[in-house]
Design a protein around this motif. Structure first.
Motif, PDB file in Angstrom:
ATOM      1  N   LEU A   1       0.838  -1.193   0.000  1.00  0.00           N
ATOM      2  CA  LEU A   1       0.000   0.000   0.000  1.00  0.00           C
ATOM      3  C   LEU A   1       0.883   1.257   0.000  1.00  0.00           C
ATOM      4  CD1 LEU A   1      -3.071   0.677   0.409  1.00  0.00           C
ATOM      5  CD2 LEU A   1      -2.476   1.032   2.802  1.00  0.00           C
TER       6      LEU A   1
ATOM      7  N   ALA B   1       2.789   5.524   6.192  1.00  0.00           N
ATOM      8  CA  ALA B   1       2.424   4.866   7.448  1.00  0.00           C
ATOM      9  C   ALA B   1       2.401   3.354   7.267  1.00  0.00           C
ATOM     10  CB  ALA B   1       1.060   5.366   7.917  1.00  0.00           C
ATOM     11  N   ALA B   2       1.861   2.885   6.134  1.00  0.00           N
ATOM     12  CA  ALA B   2       1.792   1.449   5.892  1.00  0.00           C
ATOM     13  C   ALA B   2       3.185   0.877   5.635  1.00  0.00           C
ATOM     14  CB  ALA B   2       0.873   1.162   4.709  1.00  0.00           C
ATOM     15  N   ALA B   3       4.004   1.627   4.898  1.00  0.00           N
ATOM     16  CA  ALA B   3       5.350   1.142   4.599  1.00  0.00           C
ATOM     17  C   ALA B   3       6.180   1.044   5.870  1.00  0.00           C
ATOM     18  CB  ALA B   3       6.033   2.074   3.601  1.00  0.00           C
TER      19      ALA B   3
ATOM     20  N   ALA C   1       5.221   0.169   8.667  1.00  0.00           N
ATOM     21  CA  ALA C   1       4.872  -1.053   9.394  1.00  0.00           C
ATOM     22  C   ALA C   1       5.584  -2.277   8.823  1.00  0.00           C
ATOM     23  CB  ALA C   1       3.353  -1.272   9.363  1.00  0.00           C
ATOM     24  N   VAL C   2       6.121  -2.168   7.611  1.00  0.00           N
ATOM     25  CA  VAL C   2       6.816  -3.298   6.991  1.00  0.00           C
ATOM     26  C   VAL C   2       8.268  -2.929   6.747  1.00  0.00           C
ATOM     27  CG1 VAL C   2       6.750  -4.971   5.123  1.00  0.00           C
ATOM     28  CG2 VAL C   2       4.667  -3.820   5.801  1.00  0.00           C
TER      29      VAL C   2
END
Lengths: 283, 447
Positions: A123, A127-129, A131-132
């Motif tokens: 995504l 913010a999503a990146a 998390a990974v």
């Protein structure tokens, strides 16, 4: 159809209506709260963006503060000079002096200088990146380049450049804090535009490990500390840290010997697309 | 207590355990360097006790626990401390870690017992020894085990629940622990029952591990009450609350802990580790890691020194295949992708998966069609569709009344979504954002 029943219901409803209407009219007079009409007048003159850059929760709260003498028109970061004067003229107060503040990015590590260890294909938000595995960027402190700040900015002041870094247009920036909150890496900070000495890096790594991940990283070599006025800059946590309490003593010379260009003298807009200096070395 | 042997909702992902399920655990050779992060457990990071140049022996305490919810860290190999500083952490950031240059020839030297003999110790002394041995939950969350073994006095604990489900696809560490070391597992159960003072233990194992069920049943001692219950194979059967529901029929209320329904859940690997530290006298310095996925040449269940870098671990498994595309720490449902091969294995690393492009199944995301599959999959009965659309609009405040806090990021919603919306990743980001907003409030002050 019984005419009497028809009349009776019309009469009952009419009486009830009159009674409650009277009650409303009475309470409107008795419970009236007087509000300074200048507040509404001022709100009409303000930009109405509710950005919060003035430090108050929205334009109306700012207008109330203006009327109450708790703020000055120039406190609005989103008005031009003429609008400020118009508000000051309307209220008959001094325009006041505003210290223009802008959002500054504490990273200069675009895709051309910062290595990418893995490709992130999820995504497309920072913010999503985050998390990974921090989006695959080698430097886990740096800008993830997926434009959460650009989307958060209501003023179109942020535009991603070709190296995936957000460039803030000082004229459009109202210092509203939205980008500061949107950035999962906490890379934005609001500072007066006349604070020109900025360390554009947050990497806690020192020396070669830092530079291995990004050519513009602060390697904590300490040259700027020596070149600047005494005690203006200190090395803390792998970074050069400017003591903005002493910003008055700052001069462009502090950046002269920086081997990576992490510390920069910024006039107006941050230049985030410069090429790395050829032959830069870590001492 | 009535065993339902299942829970409601959940999903059935392909198990993909066949490459490692039958492989006996073996030891990997010592790597040239181990890196031990100070933050390997839930709670406060440990405080380093060594500095560069110090010589340490395998089992030496090199970092002390900082408070009650924290555990010490021990050298996993004999060698010299190279540095204490920032190093890539399994969570994707850089964090403080102790690097030890390993002396390969002396790494496994026998040494006197560091953990006391358990016979003759009181429950409280056992719990203290468990903390001192650095034992944490090895199922992935790495919560300090001693905290779970000392429940508050006002809570009545009726049973110990042993989690042998291992519902994540690919992973076979718990499976091999039960099949290869059943006596050790049951000694661990005995020790934990003693610490908790409970008369009964419920041992939940998914039905897809018949050899593990058989091995545990055969090793059952007659003097403690341990009931082995084969469970329906479904993900996330190994989640604490799902397991309790399957084994006891009790539902842990929102925001409450297993303690509140009278049970303590321990992962089978943690149970075995407790027994191991008391058997060998050596603190927690190694763990079993499944290395699998089609991107790795020789999949294995390896006993790995904590702190082994992914690079060395993958080399010990024959290296990567040509079409390897993604490295995941943990299982495919809840694991975290890794970006750096220098990242070490920590106490909480259950597996390292190397996925090929075909396995990783990166699909294009389409808009939500409101089909409701995610609602039927969510094991804690949330509305992922609504939560997801709120999160994408950064309306985090509205997510908390919808019980975002109960979301354990199991990934069922992402798994079933026909539009391939990465819901659980969105929730992970939202949880972080909410936490950040709480710590920085009030952010705005008048200039």
């Amino acid at each position: 159809m019984d005419l009497g029943a028809l009349l009776l219901s019309a009469l009952t409803l009419g009486t009830l209506g009159l009674f409650f209407g009277g009650l409303i009219a009475l309470s409107h007079k008795r419970l009236h709260v007087w509000e300074d009409p200048r507040i509404d007048g001022t709100v009409n003159l303000l930009p109405g963006t509710n950005c919060g850059g003035c430090g108050f929760p929205g334009c109306r709260a700012f207008a109330e503060a203006l009327v109450g003498g708790k703020a000055q028109p120039a406190g609005c970061t989103n008005m031009g000079k003429e609008q400020v004067l118009a508000v000051a003229g309307y209220l008959g107060v001094e325009a006041g002096e505003a210290r223009k503040r802008v959002a500054r990015l504490l990273c200069a590590g675009g895709t051309h200088v910062a290595i990418q260890q893995a490709r992130y294909r999820g995504l497309a938000t920072c913010a999503a990146a985050k998390a990974v595995a921090s989006g695959g960027k080698g430097c886990s402190w740096g800008c993830l380049g997926l434009a959460d700040c650009e989307r958060a900015c209501s003023f179109g002041a942020i535009r991603m450049n070709r190296f995936g870094l957000p460039v803030v247009e000082p004229d459009k920036c109202t210092a509203c804090n939205d980008c500061v909150e949107a950035c999962p890496q906490d890379l934005f900070t609001l500072m007066p535009i006349d604070w020109k000495l900025i360390v554009q890096c947050k990497s806690a790594l020192e020396g070669e490990p830092a530079e291995a991940l990004c050519k513009f990283a602060c390697t904590a070599c300490g040259k700027c500390v020596l070149d600047a006025a005494p005690e203006l800059i200190a090395i803390r946590g792998g970074l050069a840290v400017v003591d903005y309490g002493r910003i008055g003593t700052a001069a462009p010379g502090a950046t002269a010997r920086c081997p990576t260009g992490a510390i920069a003298w910024v006039e107006g807009r941050q230049v985030l697309d410069r090429e790395p200096v050829a032959g830069s070395v870590v001492a | 207590m009535r065993a339902l042997l299942r829970f409601r909702h959940g999903v059935h992902p392909p198990e993909r355990k066949e490459r490692t399920a039958a492989l006996e655990t073996r030891r990997m050779p010592y790597p040239p360097e181990v890196v031990l992060p100070l933050r390997q457990h839930a709670g406060k990071p440990a405080i380093p006790l060594v500095k560069a140049g110090d010589r340490v022996e395998r089992g030496d305490k090199i970092a002390a626990a900082d408070g009650y919810v924290s555990v010490p860290i021990h050298a996993s190999a004999t060698g010299t401390v190279a540095a204490v500083g920032l190093w890539p952490h399994p969570d994707g950031s850089y964090d403080q870690a102790i690097r030890i240059a390993v002396e390969p020839w002396s790494a496994q030297a026998a040494r006197p017992r560091l953990v006391p003999e358990w016979r003759g110790l009181s429950p409280r002394e056992i719990v203290a020894a468990v903390q001192e041995a650095g034992v944490v939950g090895l199922g992935g969350a790495a919560f300090p085990t001693h905290v779970k073994l000392s429940p508050p006095k006002d809570k009545r604990i009726e049973a110990l629940v042993v989690n042998g489900c291992e519902c994540e696809p690919y992973l076979t560490t718990d499976h091999r622990t039960m099949a290869d070391f059943p006596d050790r597992v049951l000694l661990g159960v005995r020790l934990m029952m003693k610490c908790l003072g409970v008369p009964k233990a419920l041992f939940g194992i998914e039905r897809n591990k018949p050899d593990a069920i058989e091995a545990i049943r055969r090793a059952l001692p007659g003097d403690i009450d341990v009931e082995v219950l084969p469970l329906t194979v479904k993900y996330p059967q190994g989640a604490e609350k799902m397991l309790i529901q399957a084994l006891t029929g009790r539902e842990v209320p929102s925001g409450k802990l297993p303690l509140d329904v009278g049970v303590v859940v321990q992962n089978v690997a943690s149970v075995a580790t407790i027994a191991e530290v008391f058997e060998t006298g050596l603190p927690l310095v190694e763990r079993i890691v499944t290395v699998s996925g089609n991107g790795v040449r020789k999949p294995a269940n390896l006993i790995v020194p904590v702190g082994t870098k992914l690079r060395d671990l993958l080399d010990a498994c024959g290296g990567l295949s040509d079409d390897a595309s993604e490295i995941v720490s943990g299982g495919p449902m809840m694991g975290v992708s890794q970006r750096d091969l220098e990242t070490p294995v920590s106490k909480g690393t259950t597996g390292i998966l190397v996925l090929t492009e075909a396995e990783a199944q990166r699909n294009r995301t389409y808009p939500c069609i409101r089909c409701g599959h995610c609602l039927d999959a969510c094991p804690v009965f949330l509305n992922p569709q609504l939560l997801g659309s709120l999160a994408l609009k950064a309306r985090y405040g509205e997510m908390e009344p919808l019980h975002l806090r109960d979301c354990m990021l199991c990934g069922c919603c992402s798994y079933v979504c026909p539009s391939h919306i990465p819901l659980s990743q969105i929730f992970a980001a939202a949880k972080t954002a909410i936490r950040k907003a709480k710590t920085t409030e009030p952010a705005k002050a008048p200039a």
